[in-house]
Design an enzyme around this catalytic site. Structure first.
Site, mmCIF file in Angstrom:
data_model
loop_
_atom_site.group_PDB
_atom_site.id
_atom_site.type_symbol
_atom_site.label_atom_id
_atom_site.label_comp_id
_atom_site.label_asym_id
_atom_site.label_seq_id
_atom_site.Cartn_x
_atom_site.Cartn_y
_atom_site.Cartn_z
ATOM 1 N N ARG A 150 -10.261 -11.704 2.089
ATOM 2 C CA ARG A 150 -10.826 -12.650 1.453
ATOM 3 C C ARG A 150 -10.324 -14.142 1.509
ATOM 4 O O ARG A 150 -10.891 -15.215 1.785
ATOM 5 C CB ARG A 150 -11.309 -12.407 0.092
ATOM 6 C CG ARG A 150 -10.389 -12.258 -0.817
ATOM 7 C CD ARG A 150 -10.483 -11.520 -2.053
ATOM 8 N NE ARG A 150 -10.661 -10.064 -1.958
ATOM 9 C CZ ARG A 150 -11.079 -9.312 -2.691
ATOM 10 N NH1 ARG A 150 -11.438 -9.583 -4.247
ATOM 11 N NH2 ARG A 150 -11.371 -8.002 -2.544
ATOM 12 N N LYS A 193 0.950 -1.234 -0.197
ATOM 13 C CA LYS A 193 -0.029 0.003 0.056
ATOM 14 C C LYS A 193 0.634 1.266 0.103
ATOM 15 O O LYS A 193 2.008 1.034 0.609
ATOM 16 C CB LYS A 193 -0.950 0.002 1.382
ATOM 17 C CG LYS A 193 -2.044 -0.908 1.270
ATOM 18 C CD LYS A 193 -2.845 -0.924 2.686
ATOM 19 C CE LYS A 193 -4.093 -1.793 2.649
ATOM 20 N NZ LYS A 193 -5.061 -1.418 1.618
HETATM 21 N N1 BES Z 1 -8.108 -3.881 4.480
HETATM 22 C C1 BES Z 1 -8.217 -3.369 3.341
HETATM 23 C C2 BES Z 1 -9.473 -2.681 3.043
HETATM 24 C C3 BES Z 1 -9.937 -1.500 3.693
HETATM 25 C C4 BES Z 1 -9.358 -0.289 2.961
HETATM 26 C C5 BES Z 1 -10.299 -1.295 5.095
HETATM 27 C C6 BES Z 1 -9.747 0.940 3.405
HETATM 28 C C7 BES Z 1 -10.349 -0.089 5.628
HETATM 29 C C8 BES Z 1 -10.229 1.030 4.850
HETATM 30 C C9 BES Z 1 -8.094 -4.755 2.298
HETATM 31 O O1 BES Z 1 -7.487 -5.790 2.738
HETATM 32 C C10 BES Z 1 -7.637 -4.367 1.013
HETATM 33 O O2 BES Z 1 -6.510 -3.871 0.899
HETATM 34 N N2 BES Z 1 -8.544 -4.296 -0.122
HETATM 35 C C11 BES Z 1 -8.318 -3.872 -1.293
HETATM 36 C C12 BES Z 1 -8.623 -4.831 -2.243
HETATM 37 C C13 BES Z 1 -8.173 -4.593 -3.797
HETATM 38 C C14 BES Z 1 -6.490 -5.166 -3.783
HETATM 39 C C15 BES Z 1 -9.074 -5.583 -4.442
HETATM 40 C C16 BES Z 1 -8.856 -2.534 -1.423
HETATM 41 O O3 BES Z 1 -9.694 -2.216 -1.137
HETATM 42 O O4 BES Z 1 -8.173 -1.762 -2.319
HETATM 43 MN MN MN Z 2 -5.462 -5.470 2.026
#
Ligand code: BES
Ligand code: MN
Ligand code: ZN
Length: 498
Positions: free
Chosen positions: A348, A274
């Site tokens: 997931r 990230k």
């Molecule tokens: N933990 C994150 C989702 C999240 C984002 C929670 C902001 C709280 C605040 C999750 O694991 C994630 O990174 N999801 C990705 C999925 C994508 C790679 C398909 C996302 O939402 O960007």
């Molecule tokens: Mn994630």
């Protein structure tokens, strides 16, 4: 955190010796008005309370707190007038208006010794919950702990022969609020101290204090049993993953409910790392697990006539030489294979392992909750959870969420998104090749792992479980404890109606 001491009273709030007496105000059709319950206080003000509040600019809007001195007219030194917002046409206010105003009052009362509130005359349970939740603060890591919460709050509730019912309400609402604050404490604990093993220990301690059955699978046990999703995600961290199971078997247990919660103790994104900005918020990526752990403990405290099992897969998603990669294929618990196209779609992967395992016990209902997608926040905002799953049950969960003041909205699982998860090498890929409907795609992925015939719901709380702005109502900074109150109310509804 030390919660305020709460007691129910039906004595006259105008004569009670206290630092403050809390009354409600509303934005009525003709402007500022006093809420029901404030009559005795108003009388002690010679009927001029409204004029006094009007003179100092009170409007009755939600979250407004106006303090006026009582100049010896009352037992309390000040009147704290808290806005409830707009009443309904019949003059009534909702439970969440009372919960929210009680939270605002509790925040304003920090450091005082004793307050008496009349908001409880409107809705007792919500006044209890709002008071405990608004008084919450997380100071474990502060050298200066501040003033602490108001020490004692007397809740005025006209007895009318209801004393026993009032006491039961106080007990249940306190337990619910404490489940929320326990969840907040876990979410607010920083990731250097809350990692899979320490999180599992804390979960086990909470469960054992209620005499519940606990099983913790460590990395060896996970390997032996083939939990490829949890092991894959957890492999990049020096702090190995866990799977916690907590079971409560109620008296004359009726329905069997499985609760599954995402327990990523920190989400860097892994190799699909990230950006730095805001990454610190990923300390809250275990809010789903914390919520299901607190809920099963609560179910035991309130002796729901159900069998409830909480499943909490826990892992830290880190990039390292041992981390899983984009391109890896994981063999999940139960044998399905998943092509990892993005290591940041890790939730997931740990959840589907836990879902398959939970379904082996043939629950009547499975409710899974997670901080799963940024797309949830994009589509519904920071405060409204997205609810997916079996249509009837999905709608029921979303409606119950709204009824308890946790905003929630039913969302579809469009079949065409399943094709977008097709993998060239494995049974399914962990992300679609596009960003459209990202919250729904995650739900469609999870659906593949729910056993035939199990009624299920998925609650995406990426936004609502963590609050970064200024406090409002009973919502304080950091972990909010969402969706504990929804889960508790769904369990109560299943206990009552099947
Ligand atoms: N933990 C994150 C989702 C999240 C984002 C929670 C902001 C709280 C605040 C999750 O694991 C994630 O990174 N999801 C990705 C999925 C994508 C790679 C398909 C996302 O939402 O960007
Ligand atoms: Mn994630
Ligand atoms: Zn995550």
């Amino acid at each position: 955190m030390t919660a305020p001491k709460l007691a129910i009273t039906d004595s006259d709030p105008s004569s009670t010796t206290a630092d403050a007496v809390v009354v409600g105000t509303v934005q009525g059709p003709d402007g500022l008005a006093l809420a029901a319950g404030s009559e005795a206080v108003n009388a002690a003000f010679d009927g001029a309370l409204l004029d006094v509040l009007d003179a100092v600019g009170a409007s009755g809007k939600a979250d407004e707190v106006v303090t006026v001195p009582t100049l010896g007219k009352l037992g309390a030194r000040v009147v704290l007038a808290v806005g409830l917002g707009k009443p309904a046409d019949d003059g009534s206010v909702t439970e969440d208006q009372v919960r929210r105003a009680s939270g605002a009052a509790a925040r304003a009362l920090g450091g005082r010794k004793r307050a008496v509130t009349t908001l409880s005359a409107l809705h007792l349970g919500p006044a209890v919950e709002g008071t405990v939740l608004g008084a919450y603060s997380f100071t474990a890591y502060k050298s200066n702990k501040g003033d602490g919460p108001v020490a004692r709050v007397d809740l005025v509730a006209p007895a009318e022969g209801n004393i026993r019912a009032h006491r039961a309400t106080l007990k249940a609402s306190t337990a619910i609020a404490e489940a929320v604050t326990a969840t907040r404490d876990l979410v607010n604990t920083p990731p250097n101290d809350l990692f899979p093993a320490s999180f599992a220990d804390r979960a086990a301690a909470l469960a054992k204090a209620e005499g519940l059955e606990v099983e913790v699978l460590d990395e060896k046990a996970l390997r032996k049993q083939g939990f490829g999703g949890i092991l894959g995600v957890g492999g990049g961290s020096s702090r190995p993953p866990r799977l916690v199971r907590i079971t409560y078997r109620g008296p004359k247990a009726g329905k069997k409910v499985a609760l599954v919660g995402k327990g990523i103790t920190f989400d860097t994104g892994g190799i699909s790392i990230k950006p730095a900005a805001g990454m610190d918020e990923m300390t809250s990526d275990m809010g789903g697990a914390a919520a299901v752990i607190a809920t099963v403990v609560l179910a035991a405290k309130l002796k729901y006539p159900l069998e409830v099992t909480a499943w909490a897969p826990m892992a830290e998603n880190m990039p390292s030489g041992t981390a899983y990669r984009p391109g890896d294929v994981l063999t999940m618990y139960g044998g399905k294979t998943v092509e990892v196209l993005n290591t940041d779609a890790e939730g997931r992967l740990i959840l589907s392992d836990a879902i398959v395992r939970a379904c082996e016990d043939a629950p009547d209902y499975l409710i899974e909750t997670s901080t799963l997608t940024g797309a949830q926040v994009v589509s519904l905002g920071k405060r409204t959870a997205g609810v997916m799953g079996t249509e009837d049950f999905r709608d029921r969960v979303a409606a119950i969420g709204r009824a308890v003041g946790e905003q929630a909205w039913a969302m579809p699982l469009p079949d065409e998104l399943r094709g977008d998860l097709d993998s060239k090498v494995a049974d399914i890929a962990n992300v679609a090749g596009h960003r459209f409907g990202g919250m729904l795609a995650a739900g469609v992925f999870l659906r593949e792992f729910v056993a035939e015939g199990v009624t299920w719901a998925h609650i995406d709380v990426a936004g609502p479980s963590f609050h970064t702005g200024a406090p409002y109502g009973y919502t304080t900074k950091g972990g909010t404890g969402v969706p504990v109150r929804t889960l508790a109310a769904v369990l109560a509804d299943i206990a009552a109606n099947g």
